[in-house]
Every structure is written in C-alpha cells, then in structure tokens.
Design a protein around this motif. Structure first.
Motif, PDB file in Angstrom:
ATOM      1  N   ALA A 148      -2.603   0.507  37.157  1.00 11.66           N
ATOM      2  CA  ALA A 148      -3.476  -0.173  38.126  1.00 11.66           C
ATOM      3  C   ALA A 148      -2.883  -1.498  38.606  1.00 11.66           C
ATOM      4  N   SER A 149      -1.965  -2.068  37.829  1.00 10.70           N
ATOM      5  CA  SER A 149      -1.336  -3.334  38.232  1.00 10.70           C
ATOM      6  C   SER A 149      -0.217  -3.111  39.251  1.00 10.70           C
ATOM      7  N   ASN A 150       0.041  -1.810  39.585  1.00 17.04           N
ATOM      8  CA  ASN A 150       1.110  -1.428  40.518  1.00 17.04           C
ATOM      9  C   ASN A 150       2.511  -1.748  39.992  1.00 17.04           C
ATOM     10  N   ALA A 151       2.623  -1.883  38.675  1.00 21.06           N
ATOM     11  CA  ALA A 151       3.949  -2.113  38.082  1.00 21.06           C
ATOM     12  C   ALA A 151       4.765  -0.821  38.160  1.00 21.06           C
ATOM     13  N   ASP A 152       6.081  -0.982  38.228  1.00 20.01           N
ATOM     14  CA  ASP A 152       6.991   0.168  38.187  1.00 20.01           C
ATOM     15  C   ASP A 152       7.108   0.576  36.718  1.00 20.01           C
ATOM     16  N   ILE A 153       6.338   1.586  36.333  1.00 15.67           N
ATOM     17  CA  ILE A 153       6.181   1.919  34.915  1.00 15.67           C
ATOM     18  C   ILE A 153       6.725   3.305  34.586  1.00 15.67           C
ATOM     19  N   VAL A 154       7.377   3.394  33.425  1.00 19.91           N
ATOM     20  CA  VAL A 154       7.897   4.665  32.927  1.00 19.91           C
ATOM     21  C   VAL A 154       7.434   4.827  31.481  1.00 19.91           C
ATOM     22  N   ARG A 155       6.847   5.979  31.179  1.00 24.47           N
ATOM     23  CA  ARG A 155       6.448   6.261  29.789  1.00 24.47           C
ATOM     24  C   ARG A 155       7.675   6.793  29.042  1.00 24.47           C
ATOM     25  N   VAL A 156       7.965   6.180  27.901  1.00 22.39           N
ATOM     26  CA  VAL A 156       9.130   6.553  27.095  1.00 22.39           C
ATOM     27  C   VAL A 156       8.620   7.042  25.739  1.00 22.39           C
ATOM     28  N   TRP A 157       8.858   8.313  25.443  1.00 22.52           N
ATOM     29  CA  TRP A 157       8.383   8.872  24.181  1.00 22.52           C
ATOM     30  C   TRP A 157       9.357   8.527  23.061  1.00 22.52           C
ATOM     31  N   ASN A 158       8.836   7.880  22.034  1.00 25.99           N
ATOM     32  CA  ASN A 158       9.630   7.433  20.894  1.00 25.99           C
ATOM     33  C   ASN A 158       9.320   8.329  19.695  1.00 25.99           C
ATOM     34  N   ILE A 159       9.934   9.510  19.693  1.00 22.38           N
ATOM     35  CA  ILE A 159       9.623  10.467  18.625  1.00 22.38           C
ATOM     36  C   ILE A 159      10.862  10.870  17.826  1.00 22.38           C
ATOM     37  N   GLY A 160      11.972  10.233  18.129  1.00 24.85           N
ATOM     38  CA  GLY A 160      13.194  10.562  17.395  1.00 24.85           C
ATOM     39  C   GLY A 160      13.752   9.329  16.719  1.00 24.85           C
ATOM     40  N   SER A 161      15.058   9.256  16.691  1.00 29.78           N
ATOM     41  CA  SER A 161      15.746   8.132  16.045  1.00 29.78           C
ATOM     42  C   SER A 161      15.820   6.936  16.998  1.00 29.78           C
ATOM     43  N   ARG A 162      16.187   5.810  16.443  1.00 33.90           N
ATOM     44  CA  ARG A 162      16.413   4.597  17.231  1.00 33.90           C
ATOM     45  C   ARG A 162      17.520   4.839  18.269  1.00 33.90           C
ATOM     46  N   LYS A 163      18.575   5.556  17.841  1.00 38.02           N
ATOM     47  CA  LYS A 163      19.707   5.854  18.729  1.00 38.02           C
ATOM     48  C   LYS A 163      19.232   6.667  19.939  1.00 38.02           C
ATOM     49  N   ARG A 164      18.342   7.617  19.672  1.00 39.55           N
ATOM     50  CA  ARG A 164      17.811   8.460  20.754  1.00 39.55           C
ATOM     51  C   ARG A 164      16.966   7.623  21.732  1.00 39.55           C
ATOM     52  N   LEU A 165      16.177   6.703  21.178  1.00 42.82           N
ATOM     53  CA  LEU A 165      15.357   5.822  22.020  1.00 42.82           C
ATOM     54  C   LEU A 165      16.260   4.963  22.897  1.00 42.82           C
ATOM     55  N   LEU A 166      17.324   4.428  22.317  1.00 42.72           N
ATOM     56  CA  LEU A 166      18.264   3.603  23.077  1.00 42.72           C
ATOM     57  C   LEU A 166      18.885   4.413  24.217  1.00 42.72           C
ATOM     58  N   ARG A 167      19.255   5.659  23.944  1.00 41.05           N
ATOM     59  CA  ARG A 167      19.828   6.522  24.991  1.00 41.05           C
ATOM     60  C   ARG A 167      18.839   6.706  26.142  1.00 41.05           C
ATOM     61  N   LYS A 168      17.581   6.980  25.805  1.00 37.72           N
ATOM     62  CA  LYS A 168      16.541   7.170  26.833  1.00 37.72           C
ATOM     63  C   LYS A 168      16.389   5.910  27.687  1.00 37.72           C
ATOM     64  N   ILE A 169      16.371   4.747  27.022  1.00 36.42           N
ATOM     65  CA  ILE A 169      16.210   3.488  27.738  1.00 36.42           C
ATOM     66  C   ILE A 169      17.384   3.247  28.683  1.00 36.42           C
ATOM     67  N   LYS A 170      18.596   3.528  28.200  1.00 33.16           N
ATOM     68  CA  LYS A 170      19.794   3.341  29.048  1.00 33.16           C
ATOM     69  C   LYS A 170      19.729   4.205  30.292  1.00 33.16           C
ATOM     70  N   VAL A 171      19.301   5.468  30.140  1.00 35.42           N
ATOM     71  CA  VAL A 171      19.195   6.394  31.271  1.00 35.42           C
ATOM     72  C   VAL A 171      18.206   5.854  32.304  1.00 35.42           C
ATOM     73  N   ILE A 172      17.055   5.353  31.825  1.00 31.30           N
ATOM     74  CA  ILE A 172      16.022   4.820  32.734  1.00 31.30           C
ATOM     75  C   ILE A 172      16.550   3.598  33.479  1.00 31.30           C
ATOM     76  N   LEU A 173      17.193   2.687  32.760  1.00 32.68           N
ATOM     77  CA  LEU A 173      17.681   1.457  33.394  1.00 32.68           C
ATOM     78  C   LEU A 173      18.830   1.720  34.348  1.00 32.68           C
ATOM     79  N   ASN A 174      19.631   2.728  34.075  1.00 30.73           N
ATOM     80  CA  ASN A 174      20.732   3.083  34.986  1.00 30.73           C
ATOM     81  C   ASN A 174      20.215   3.616  36.322  1.00 30.73           C
ATOM     82  N   LYS A 175      19.000   4.178  36.296  1.00 29.70           N
ATOM     83  CA  LYS A 175      18.376   4.675  37.533  1.00 29.70           C
ATOM     84  C   LYS A 175      17.689   3.560  38.310  1.00 29.70           C
ATOM     85  N   ALA A 176      17.413   2.437  37.624  1.00 28.76           N
ATOM     86  CA  ALA A 176      16.629   1.343  38.258  1.00 28.76           C
ATOM     87  C   ALA A 176      17.433   0.639  39.337  1.00 28.76           C
TER      88      ALA A 176
END
Length: 198
Positions: free
Chosen positions: A170-198
C-alpha cells in the motif's frame, strides 16, 4: 542504492541484512535507532505518559533516569490510541536518525533493517524492499528457540504482523517477497539475483 529489509518475526531479516553487508552494503537497524529515538524524545514521552504511569504505579524511568522501554510498552500497548501517540513522538526521531545515517554514507549502498518502515516518509527514498518471508511453522520454532517465549505470545506477535506485506504494498514501495527456506548461501544468491535486476 537504498534497500529496506523487512518481514515478519523470525523470517530472517537480520540474516538478509548480514548478507547485504557481505556484498558491500552499510547497514542500519531501525530497531536500534528506535532505542536512541526514545531517549532523544524522553521529555516528550514523560509529558505524554507520566500521568498514566503514575495512575497505574508503573515507573517510566529506570535507575539511571532513562526511559524504561518495557514499562512504556505496558502502558502504550494497552490502547491503540496510545500506540499512535507514542509513534507520533518517536517516529520523527527515527526518521531524523535514518536521514543522518544516509547523509553520512552518501554514495554507498545502504540497507535499512526495519519492520515498520512503511510508517515513515523515508520509505519513498528506498529503491527496493526485500520482504523476507518463511512458512509460519518454521518461523514459530525459530522464534521459540531464539526468544524462549511461550508459543501463545509468539502467535500473538505473528497475528499483529499478519498484514505486514499488504501495508508495504500500500505504500507503493518496489517490493519483492524473498522466501528464506534454505541456507544462508541460498538466501544470498536470491538477493543477488533480485538486486542485479534492479
């Protein structure tokens, strides 16, 4: 780039913030700033809540003359209107501290670790919101292990955060839901992919 890391209790906001620091971001924790903001707003808080505290025999100050945040919470969280009053005093202080941090780190990538940044004007200065999420059952056991609280208290907190994603949307922020269900390394990979698209 300014990124906000948010999400419900025990979803992994702190881990996500650490991941961003690992790739060169400077981090600020809005909860920690909240503690500073409460002290900065000490006089206003006393003016607003001292009479209620006295009537309930609750000490608003600790032995060092600082605001006792736990006791303030006992007063404030009993009434939604009192929550709003406290926010109207403390949130401008948090906003000011965040702006100072951003100014001091101009030209750097910044991550703001915050649960309710959508309530502040600074949300409109954020380039991306990473909403860290995780299945409720995993969050429940993570929170139990970390905080040693009764399941009923944890579930109450979960309930209070139920509409968190919708409030950020509702705040009109550019928001992405990131599922954190694996390892820290996997979360970091997901975050990198999202930021590379930004």
């Amino acid at each position: 780039m300014i990124v906000c890391v948010t999400g419900p209790m025990a979803a992994g906001k702190n881990v996500a913030s650490d991941c961003l620091e690992q790739i060169g971001f400077v981090a600020v924790d809005a909860d920690s700033l909240g503690h500073i903001a409460v002290e900065n707003a000490r006089d206003s808080i006393l003016r607003e809540f001292q009479a209620i505290a006295d009537s309930r025999k609750i000490a608003l100050l600790d032995s060092f003359g600082r605001i006792n945040r736990r006791n303030l919470g006992k007063i404030v969280f009993s009434d939604k209107n009192l929550v709003k009053k406290q926010e109207s005093i403390v949130f401008p202080e948090i906003e000011k501290l965040l702006k100072e941090f951003i100014a001091q780190n101009q030209g750097k990538n910044i991550v703001i670790n915050a649960t309710v940044l959508y309530k502040l004007e600074i949300i409109h200065s954020v380039d991306k919101v990473l909403f860290i999420d995780c299945p409720k059952i995993i969050r429940l056991f993570r929170a139990k292990k970390r905080d040693k609280l009764a399941f009923s208290l944890i579930l109450d907190r979960f309930k209070n955060q139920k509409q968190l994603f919708a409030k950020y949307k509702a705040s009109n922020a550019d928001i992405v839901r990131v599922w954190n269900i694996g390892s820290r390394k996997r979360l970091l990979r997901k975050i990198k992919v999202i930021l590379n698209k930004a």
